[in-house]
Design a protein around this motif. Structure first.
Motif, PDB file in Angstrom:
ATOM      1  N   PHE A  44       1.244  -1.434   0.150  1.00  9.20           N
ATOM      2  CA  PHE A  44       0.287  -0.332   0.313  1.00  9.20           C
ATOM      3  C   PHE A  44       1.101   1.094   0.414  1.00  9.20           C
ATOM      4  O   PHE A  44       1.861   1.167   0.273  1.00  9.20           O
ATOM      5  CB  PHE A  44      -0.738   0.681   1.574  1.00  9.20           C
ATOM      6  CG  PHE A  44      -1.949  -0.806   1.491  1.00  9.20           C
ATOM      7  CD1 PHE A  44      -1.952  -2.113   2.270  1.00  9.20           C
ATOM      8  CD2 PHE A  44      -3.381  -0.902   0.887  1.00  9.20           C
ATOM      9  CE1 PHE A  44      -2.468  -3.075   2.127  1.00  9.20           C
ATOM     10  CE2 PHE A  44      -4.193  -2.234   0.769  1.00  9.20           C
ATOM     11  CZ  PHE A  44      -3.483  -3.646   1.145  1.00  9.20           C
ATOM     12  N   PHE A  79      -9.383 -12.636   8.351  1.00  6.17           N
ATOM     13  CA  PHE A  79      -8.927 -12.029   9.402  1.00  6.17           C
ATOM     14  C   PHE A  79      -7.454 -11.540   9.861  1.00  6.17           C
ATOM     15  O   PHE A  79      -6.542 -11.928   9.210  1.00  6.17           O
ATOM     16  CB  PHE A  79      -9.913 -13.186  10.576  1.00  6.17           C
ATOM     17  CG  PHE A  79      -8.532 -14.263  10.913  1.00  6.17           C
ATOM     18  CD1 PHE A  79      -7.994 -14.678  11.830  1.00  6.17           C
ATOM     19  CD2 PHE A  79      -9.261 -15.642  10.358  1.00  6.17           C
ATOM     20  CE1 PHE A  79      -7.177 -15.774  11.637  1.00  6.17           C
ATOM     21  CE2 PHE A  79      -8.825 -16.830  10.801  1.00  6.17           C
ATOM     22  CZ  PHE A  79      -7.159 -16.886  10.982  1.00  6.17           C
ATOM     23  N   LEU A  87      -2.330  -3.442  11.236  1.00  9.25           N
ATOM     24  CA  LEU A  87      -0.967  -3.613  10.159  1.00  9.25           C
ATOM     25  C   LEU A  87      -0.445  -2.934  11.589  1.00  9.25           C
ATOM     26  O   LEU A  87      -1.008  -1.723  12.660  1.00  9.25           O
ATOM     27  CB  LEU A  87      -0.413  -2.840   9.255  1.00  9.25           C
ATOM     28  CG  LEU A  87      -1.515  -3.828   8.094  1.00  9.25           C
ATOM     29  CD1 LEU A  87      -2.527  -3.292   7.729  1.00  9.25           C
ATOM     30  CD2 LEU A  87      -0.726  -2.812   6.593  1.00  9.25           C
ATOM     31  N   PHE A 100      -9.244  -1.284   7.810  1.00  7.50           N
ATOM     32  CA  PHE A 100      -8.371  -1.680   6.572  1.00  7.50           C
ATOM     33  C   PHE A 100      -9.983  -2.669   5.486  1.00  7.50           C
ATOM     34  O   PHE A 100     -10.898  -2.843   6.589  1.00  7.50           O
ATOM     35  CB  PHE A 100      -7.774  -3.176   7.176  1.00  7.50           C
ATOM     36  CG  PHE A 100      -7.700  -3.921   6.451  1.00  7.50           C
ATOM     37  CD1 PHE A 100      -6.139  -3.364   5.665  1.00  7.50           C
ATOM     38  CD2 PHE A 100      -8.046  -5.003   5.762  1.00  7.50           C
ATOM     39  CE1 PHE A 100      -5.563  -4.569   4.397  1.00  7.50           C
ATOM     40  CE2 PHE A 100      -7.526  -6.154   4.385  1.00  7.50           C
ATOM     41  CZ  PHE A 100      -6.298  -5.172   4.056  1.00  7.50           C
ATOM     42  N   PHE A 147      -8.319  -4.632  -2.011  1.00  6.90           N
ATOM     43  CA  PHE A 147      -8.406  -4.132  -0.517  1.00  6.90           C
ATOM     44  C   PHE A 147      -7.894  -2.781  -0.539  1.00  6.90           C
ATOM     45  O   PHE A 147      -7.490  -1.874  -1.272  1.00  6.90           O
ATOM     46  CB  PHE A 147      -6.985  -4.603   0.470  1.00  6.90           C
ATOM     47  CG  PHE A 147      -6.812  -6.384   0.500  1.00  6.90           C
ATOM     48  CD1 PHE A 147      -7.552  -6.740   1.155  1.00  6.90           C
ATOM     49  CD2 PHE A 147      -6.373  -7.537  -0.775  1.00  6.90           C
ATOM     50  CE1 PHE A 147      -7.293  -8.824   0.878  1.00  6.90           C
ATOM     51  CE2 PHE A 147      -6.008  -7.944  -1.117  1.00  6.90           C
ATOM     52  CZ  PHE A 147      -6.674  -8.966  -0.470  1.00  6.90           C
ATOM     53  N   TYR A 162       3.939   0.118   7.647  1.00  9.30           N
ATOM     54  CA  TYR A 162       3.364  -0.303   8.396  1.00  9.30           C
ATOM     55  C   TYR A 162       3.275  -1.604   7.659  1.00  9.30           C
ATOM     56  O   TYR A 162       2.881  -2.372   6.450  1.00  9.30           O
ATOM     57  CB  TYR A 162       2.217   0.296   8.505  1.00  9.30           C
ATOM     58  CG  TYR A 162       1.825   1.546   9.222  1.00  9.30           C
ATOM     59  CD1 TYR A 162       1.599   1.427  10.816  1.00  9.30           C
ATOM     60  CD2 TYR A 162       2.612   2.535   8.688  1.00  9.30           C
ATOM     61  CE1 TYR A 162       2.194   2.828  11.551  1.00  9.30           C
ATOM     62  CE2 TYR A 162       2.826   3.877   9.485  1.00  9.30           C
ATOM     63  CZ  TYR A 162       2.213   4.050  10.754  1.00  9.30           C
ATOM     64  OH  TYR A 162       1.961   4.699  11.817  1.00  9.30           O
ATOM     65  N   THR A 163       3.158  -2.977   8.372  1.00  8.55           N
ATOM     66  CA  THR A 163       3.114  -4.233   8.352  1.00  8.55           C
ATOM     67  C   THR A 163       1.970  -5.278   8.867  1.00  8.55           C
ATOM     68  O   THR A 163       2.115  -5.089   9.937  1.00  8.55           O
ATOM     69  CB  THR A 163       4.296  -4.862   8.196  1.00  8.55           C
ATOM     70  OG1 THR A 163       5.018  -5.044   9.805  1.00  8.55           O
ATOM     71  CG2 THR A 163       5.467  -4.559   7.084  1.00  8.55           C
ATOM     72  N   GLY A 164       1.823  -6.092   8.514  1.00 12.80           N
ATOM     73  CA  GLY A 164       0.905  -7.019   9.345  1.00 12.80           C
ATOM     74  C   GLY A 164       0.134  -8.179   8.472  1.00 12.80           C
ATOM     75  O   GLY A 164       0.537  -8.914   7.133  1.00 12.80           O
ATOM     76  N   THR A 165      -0.151  -8.959   8.519  1.00 12.17           N
ATOM     77  CA  THR A 165      -0.650 -10.565   7.864  1.00 12.17           C
ATOM     78  C   THR A 165      -1.599 -10.398   7.809  1.00 12.17           C
ATOM     79  O   THR A 165      -2.887 -11.058   9.200  1.00 12.17           O
ATOM     80  CB  THR A 165       0.292 -11.352   8.421  1.00 12.17           C
ATOM     81  OG1 THR A 165       1.719 -11.657   8.901  1.00 12.17           O
ATOM     82  CG2 THR A 165       0.081 -13.131   8.754  1.00 12.17           C
ATOM     83  N   LEU A 166      -2.646 -10.266   7.102  1.00 10.35           N
ATOM     84  CA  LEU A 166      -4.005 -11.104   7.149  1.00 10.35           C
ATOM     85  C   LEU A 166      -4.412 -12.526   6.770  1.00 10.35           C
ATOM     86  O   LEU A 166      -3.740 -13.478   5.902  1.00 10.35           O
ATOM     87  CB  LEU A 166      -4.233 -10.474   5.832  1.00 10.35           C
ATOM     88  CG  LEU A 166      -5.691 -11.180   5.134  1.00 10.35           C
ATOM     89  CD1 LEU A 166      -7.058 -10.193   6.621  1.00 10.35           C
ATOM     90  CD2 LEU A 166      -6.660 -10.355   3.736  1.00 10.35           C
TER      91      LEU A 166
END
Lengths: 173, 168
Positions: A44, A79, A87, A100, A147, A162-166
């Motif tokens: 993103f 989720f 994130l 999100f 997204f 910023y990072t995250g796991t879906l």
């Protein structure tokens, strides 16, 4: 006369049959679920306080199943582990799951604010639910996910990475 | 000469491009069977995981108990303390285009009992340093059934149904 008797005895011996034997056959075609994701990462480019920050790519989840009659439905969920930090930059600045959004198959964007079987409370979204009946025990379904991150509620989000796991979860019950 | 070189180079280039496209675009994982109905004490079962992608994947297994509500909603919880499961492994790595079998034994003091083993697939090749990674979870549900299941469920009497064949 003697030869005739010998041949007759031999011919009688030839018609003796062995006892019948059987071979047990057991073939199993197991039920299965296959999920194929077209991509495993989405980037993103964020704009401060903007409501439109689309992901770099959509992710297509193709679910293929071969099920037995004891399965009533097949669902797909998305989720995060935590609603507060979908994130994060790792220093306490977070983008919550409520900011999100996922658009499934061209539908409206929905925030991940539902509580789904796994993951954090208020951090999920049900993508699809397929009722398994007699005519679709074998089937395929495609979910195209787009997204977006809505930064309108986060006008003071500091610059950072910023990072995250879906997680995409299939459920057959 | 130049045309010949291009023609010669086109095939390996196309192959390399195809492998790259497959490696990045196709990432299918399979679990089978989805549901196992087992009888015995302990019950012994097997679940098969397939990695159809072109990269090795890490898999972590997680066993959970669950309840289904009257409306069909499933709620998961930690594995009930009276259900005991022995897994041949709880984490492993599946090589590309390979299948991995996990064997298990389970016991429960009362049957029927049930639980689910979720497989968390991680370690996909393309990870992003900024943005979001996507991972996958697939279920394997196990039902432990009683040895003598043919009982009158709706009757107030607990007498079992006789299945003895008639003798003349």
């Amino acid at each position: 006369m003697f030869l005739v008797m010998v041949f007759a005895a031999a011919a009688q011996a030839q018609v003796l049959n062995s006892g019948a034997s059987t071979i047990s056959l057991n073939a199993v075609l197991n039920d299965s679920i296959t999920v194929s994701l077209s991509s495993n990462a989405v980037n993103f480019t964020l704009t401060q306080a903007s409501g439109s920050n689309p992901g770099s790519t959509s992710v297509t989840a193709t679910t293929t199943w071969l099920l037995r009659p004891n399965v009533g439905s097949l669902k797909l969920y998305a989720f995060f582990a935590s609603s507060a930090s979908a994130l994060t930059d790792g220093t306490g600045n977070n983008i919550p799951s409520s900011d999100f959004q996922i658009s499934n198959n061209g539908g409206a964007f929905n925030a991940l604010t539902n509580t789904v079987p796994f993951g954090g409370a208020n951090a999920g979204l049900q993508l699809s639910s397929t009722t398994i009946l007699g005519n679709n025990r074998k089937g395929t379904r495609t979910d195209v996910m787009n997204f977006n991150i809505n930064l309108v509620p986060l006008p003071n989000l500091p610059a950072g990475t910023y990072t995250g796991t879906l997680t995409i979860q299939a459920q057959a019950i | 000469m130049k045309t010949s070189f291009l023609r010669t180079a086109r095939r390996p280039l196309a192959s390399a491009l195809w492998v790259f496209v497959l490696g990045t675009a196709v990432s299918a994982q399979t679990v089978r069977p989805v549901i196992n109905e087992l009888i015995g004490d302990p019950v012994k079962g097997r679940v098969e995981y397939v990695n159809d992608s072109l990269t090795p994947l890490n898999v972590v297994l997680e066993a959970k108990s669950f309840t289904v509500s009257e409306t069909g909603e499933v709620s998961y919880r930690l594995l009930d303390s009276d259900i005991h499961i022995k897994l041949s492994t709880t984490s492993f790595r599946i090589q590309p285009q390979q299948t991995y079998y996990v064997f298990y034994e389970a016991t429960a003091p009362h049957t029927p009992a049930w639980f689910v083993i979720y497989a968390n697939f991680t370690g996909f090749a393309f990870r992003t340093a900024q943005g979001m990674n996507v991972r996958l979870q697939l279920p394997h549900t196990v039902y432990l059934l009683p040895k003598h299941s043919l009982r009158s469920l709706n009757s107030t009497s607990s007498a079992p149904i006789s299945m003895r064949p008639r003798t003349r």
